[in-house]
Design an enzyme around this catalytic site. Structure first.
Site, short mmCIF file in Angstrom:
data_model
loop_
_atom_site.label_atom_id
_atom_site.label_comp_id
_atom_site.label_asym_id
_atom_site.label_seq_id
_atom_site.Cartn_x
_atom_site.Cartn_y
_atom_site.Cartn_z
N GLN A 1 8.55 2.93 -3.79
CA GLN A 1 7.26 2.72 -4.45
C GLN A 1 7.37 1.79 -5.66
OE1 GLN A 1 5.65 6.57 -5.37
NE2 GLN A 1 5.00 6.98 -3.27
N ASP B 1 7.20 -1.83 -4.42
CA ASP B 1 6.18 -2.11 -3.39
C ASP B 1 5.12 -3.09 -3.90
OD1 ASP B 1 4.40 -2.09 -1.32
OD2 ASP B 1 4.10 0.07 -1.28
N SER C 1 1.44 -2.61 -2.61
CA SER C 1 0.62 -1.62 -3.31
C SER C 1 0.16 -2.13 -4.66
CB SER C 1 1.41 -0.32 -3.48
OG SER C 1 1.63 0.31 -2.23
#
Length: 375
Positions: free
Chosen positions: A125, A128, A131
């Site tokens: 994450q 990422d 995102s």
């Protein structure tokens, strides 16, 4: 090891990382060479990069002297041709879509990484970019819709009467879709959202939106959180539900995409024809075909009295924060590639490194990309 930061084309206002990342790389004993004017459109001057510890040079010198070249967008043919075999390339170049570029990298024996191939995992994450940049896209999409809509977003009770709130339909509840929901709700709109993944229902509802459910959706836990191709029977049910809700909406925000494939068609022209005159469609999937049949990438068209805005790069319109987020993602990833002495170390036992590496020594490393090019 010397990292080279390249300036993007005129259509891209972001820069792969800001001076703050340079300072972090210098601490890790990695030197940084920045192309002249690389950060200007993101309001980061050459002087700021130099103050952080980088050296400034012309583009040709950066390409020649740097071992590891970093950008945002895919390199053009001229740049690829100029890269020697020992160079390492990192950007966001959509390898599942840009097959010919991957083949060019492979034929030249280059080691390349694509940040949009970061495995979707808890550990990934922090790296990422899809995102982080989708957060910007969802935010900007709603703001542009509010500016283009010839009516208010919130409800107003005035001496001249009551103004009903706008109805916003969000197609796709990934990061961009959820951000769009949150911003639309903050602006006072009534929001409805559709997604084939039932797992996002709770998130949609927690943001104050109504979740549109269509029974029979196929889901795949191996898809990394993305939607998967659906059956024809489900597509018919889905289309009917979307058409009915789109006809009542003032704004439709399209965010649905499937990696490596053309974006799913969710708004055919027949559905657009039934929408209210003055309505606005924002299609964030325009670069891969669009969720709306009438979308054109980087263009605004008006059909049946509906404004259809095809925009796949809203992050470029917020270059400061978008670059800050992108750069932090890159720094977190680079920490997996460099040891404390600033030496490059390619560890394919690390799932994130292996998943993000697309080509190496004339081979296609990423399994999914390899299955498409060499089935």
């Amino acid at each position: 090891m010397r990292i080279g930061l390249l300036k993007e084309s005129d259509s891209e206002s972001r820069v792969a990382f800001l001076p703050e990342v340079v300072a972090s790389l210098i601490k890790r004993k990695v030197s940084v060479l920045v192309e002249t004017g690389a950060g200007e459109s993101a309001l980061a001057s050459d002087a700021a990069y130099e103050e952080a510890g980088a050296s400034i040079a012309q583009r040709s010198e950066v390409i020649k002297q740097a071992d590891f070249l970093i950008g945002i967008q895919a390199p053009d043919d001229k740049l690829v041709a100029s890269l020697s075999q020992e160079k390492i390339w990192l950007s966001q170049y959509n390898p599942l879509w840009n097959i010919e570029l991957v083949k060019s990298f492979q034929s030249k024996g280059l080691t390349t990484f694509s940040m949009d191939a970061i495995p979707r995992s808890t550990r990934g994450q922090a790296m990422d970019v899809l995102s982080s940049q989708a957060t910007v896209a969802g935010y900007k999409a709603v703001l542009e819709a509010a500016l283009k809509l010839p009516s208010f977003f919130p409800m107003f009770m005035t001496a001249a009467g009551t103004i009903r709130p706008a109805t916003v339909l969000v197609l796709g509840a990934g990061v961009a879709g959820l951000q769009a929901i949150a911003i639309a709700r903050k602006l006072g709109a009534q929001v409805q959202a559709f997604d084939v993944r039932s797992a996002v229902k709770e998130e949609v509802m927690s943001l104050g939106a109504k979740f549109i459910e269509v029974e029979g959706a196929q889901e795949d836990s191996a898809a990394g959180g993305y939607a998967v191709e659906q059956s024809e029977d489900f597509k018919q049910k889905q289309q009917q539900a979307i058409n009915e809700h789109a006809a009542k909406a003032n704004v439709v925000i399209c965010t649905a995409q499937i990696p490596g494939r053309k974006a799913p068609l969710l708004l055919p022209k027949e559905a657009v024809a039934k929408m209210k005159p003055g309505s606005v469609i924002i299609d964030l999937a325009a670069s891969t075909g669009g969720n709306c049949e009438l979308s054109k990438d980087n263009e605004t068209v008006v059909e049946y009295g509906v404004s259809i805005i095809g925009q796949s790069n809203y992050p470029s319109q917020m270059p400061i924060d978008a670059s800050k987020m992108f750069g932090k993602n890159i720094l977190n990833f680079l920490e997996l590639l460099f040891n404390e002495e600033g030496e490059f170390s390619l560890n394919f036992d690390d799932a994130i490194v292996k998943g993000t590496c697309i080509t190496h020594q004339g081979e296609i490393v990423n399994e999914r990309v390899r299955s498409i090019i060499q089935p």
